[in-house]
Design an enzyme around this catalytic site. Sequence first.
Site, mmCIF file in Angstrom:
data_model
loop_
_atom_site.group_PDB
_atom_site.id
_atom_site.type_symbol
_atom_site.label_atom_id
_atom_site.label_comp_id
_atom_site.label_asym_id
_atom_site.label_seq_id
_atom_site.Cartn_x
_atom_site.Cartn_y
_atom_site.Cartn_z
ATOM 1 N N ASP A 18 0.925 -1.024 -0.150
ATOM 2 C CA ASP A 18 -0.005 -0.056 0.036
ATOM 3 C C ASP A 18 0.817 1.280 0.139
ATOM 4 O O ASP A 18 2.023 1.408 0.447
ATOM 5 C CB ASP A 18 -0.818 0.121 1.273
ATOM 6 N N GLY A 19 0.078 2.275 -0.669
ATOM 7 C CA GLY A 19 1.299 3.603 -0.401
ATOM 8 C C GLY A 19 1.590 4.122 -1.925
ATOM 9 O O GLY A 19 2.023 5.223 -1.889
ATOM 10 N N ARG A 22 0.106 7.611 -2.779
ATOM 11 C CA ARG A 22 0.691 8.818 -1.875
ATOM 12 C C ARG A 22 2.035 9.043 -2.234
ATOM 13 O O ARG A 22 2.469 10.076 -2.103
ATOM 14 C CB ARG A 22 0.388 8.342 -0.445
ATOM 15 N N TRP A 23 2.664 7.951 -2.710
ATOM 16 C CA TRP A 23 4.150 7.865 -2.892
ATOM 17 C C TRP A 23 4.099 8.952 -4.141
ATOM 18 O O TRP A 23 5.045 9.841 -4.278
ATOM 19 C CB TRP A 23 4.905 6.749 -3.379
ATOM 20 N N HIS A 35 2.426 3.334 -8.971
ATOM 21 C CA HIS A 35 2.013 1.646 -9.241
ATOM 22 C C HIS A 35 3.234 1.236 -9.932
ATOM 23 O O HIS A 35 3.825 0.237 -9.839
ATOM 24 C CB HIS A 35 0.895 1.435 -10.079
ATOM 25 N N SER A 63 -7.515 -6.052 -4.571
ATOM 26 C CA SER A 63 -8.357 -6.241 -4.161
ATOM 27 C C SER A 63 -9.851 -6.556 -4.644
ATOM 28 O O SER A 63 -10.035 -5.750 -5.612
ATOM 29 C CB SER A 63 -8.754 -5.555 -2.556
ATOM 30 N N GLU A 65 -12.340 -5.192 -3.921
ATOM 31 C CA GLU A 65 -13.034 -3.678 -3.637
ATOM 32 C C GLU A 65 -12.324 -2.618 -4.498
ATOM 33 O O GLU A 65 -12.628 -1.538 -4.582
ATOM 34 C CB GLU A 65 -12.765 -3.423 -2.304
ATOM 35 N N LEU A 129 10.861 -20.834 -4.387
ATOM 36 C CA LEU A 129 9.877 -19.906 -3.651
ATOM 37 C C LEU A 129 8.435 -19.879 -4.376
ATOM 38 O O LEU A 129 8.577 -20.220 -5.550
ATOM 39 C CB LEU A 129 10.264 -18.218 -3.461
#
Length: 252
Positions: A18-19, A22-23, A35, A63, A65, A129
């Site tokens: 997240d963020g 704002r970044w 993004h 998400s 949403e 992984l």
Amino acid sequence: MEVDGVTRLPRHVAIVMDGNGRWAAQRKLPRHAGHQAGVKSVRTSVEQSVKHGIEVLTLFAFSSENWKRPQKEVTLLMDLFMVALQREVKRLNRNNVQLRVIGDRSAFSGKLQQRIASAEADTAGNDGLVLQIAANYGGRWDIVQAVRHLAKRVESGELSADQITESAIASALSFSDLPDPDLFIRTGGEQRISNFMLWQSAYTELYFTDDYWPDFDAGAFDNALHYYAGRQRRFGMTGEQVPTHTSPDPTD
Ligand code: IPE
Ligand code: IPE
Ligand code: MG
């Protein structure tokens, strides 16, 4: 990372990235620039996970949403996902990383669904992984699809209502073949789950950082591992019943 023969590393790390917006705003850039800048942090997190020998890394990319965002941003995120899927497969193969996508993919365009399927197929043979990308994923969606699946089995007489147990539900959820997340990381300063893995996070250690996702670098990732290494996981028991954790260096 081992201390007294006990492994302090999480087996499964789950991140709410997240963020980004704002970044970008901080730099007077459009949200999509955030993004795009976040892709580098995805690579770094994958590299760090591989380096430390973590088994599973789950990244919350979109998400259930996030469809509520402006259409332009949704389209841009889908485009970015398309490009990243195509571009990153080679790197994933080099690092022996198996890619899986969790979430309701039926809402994606046919082209994106195809690209997801081929990226999964191209990396399916890797046994290092497991990188899970949560896309159109919601914790509530996951529980609903699991319960619906079980209800159908009850309807067909295959299962009785009494056989709906915790383990029956757990095994109908996404990634039931993988361990539950041990460490949850959320960047961007908010301290909420935002409908990520609800059932699977029952005993997950939660770590929040103010760093915006594009600023989340290798050192920041290792800081989260340090935090985890210092936790005493009690799972309902008393502190005396479980070994005490010290704070070893995750880079050891
Ligand atoms: C996370 O960054 C990325 C997605 C949800 C796709 P945001 O876009 O939510 O960034 P902020 O929270 O607005 O800064
Ligand atoms: C959570 O971030 C979802 C992803 C990172 C993909 P949001 O930015 O959508 O969460 P809220 O809306 O602030 O809770
Ligand atoms: Mg956000």
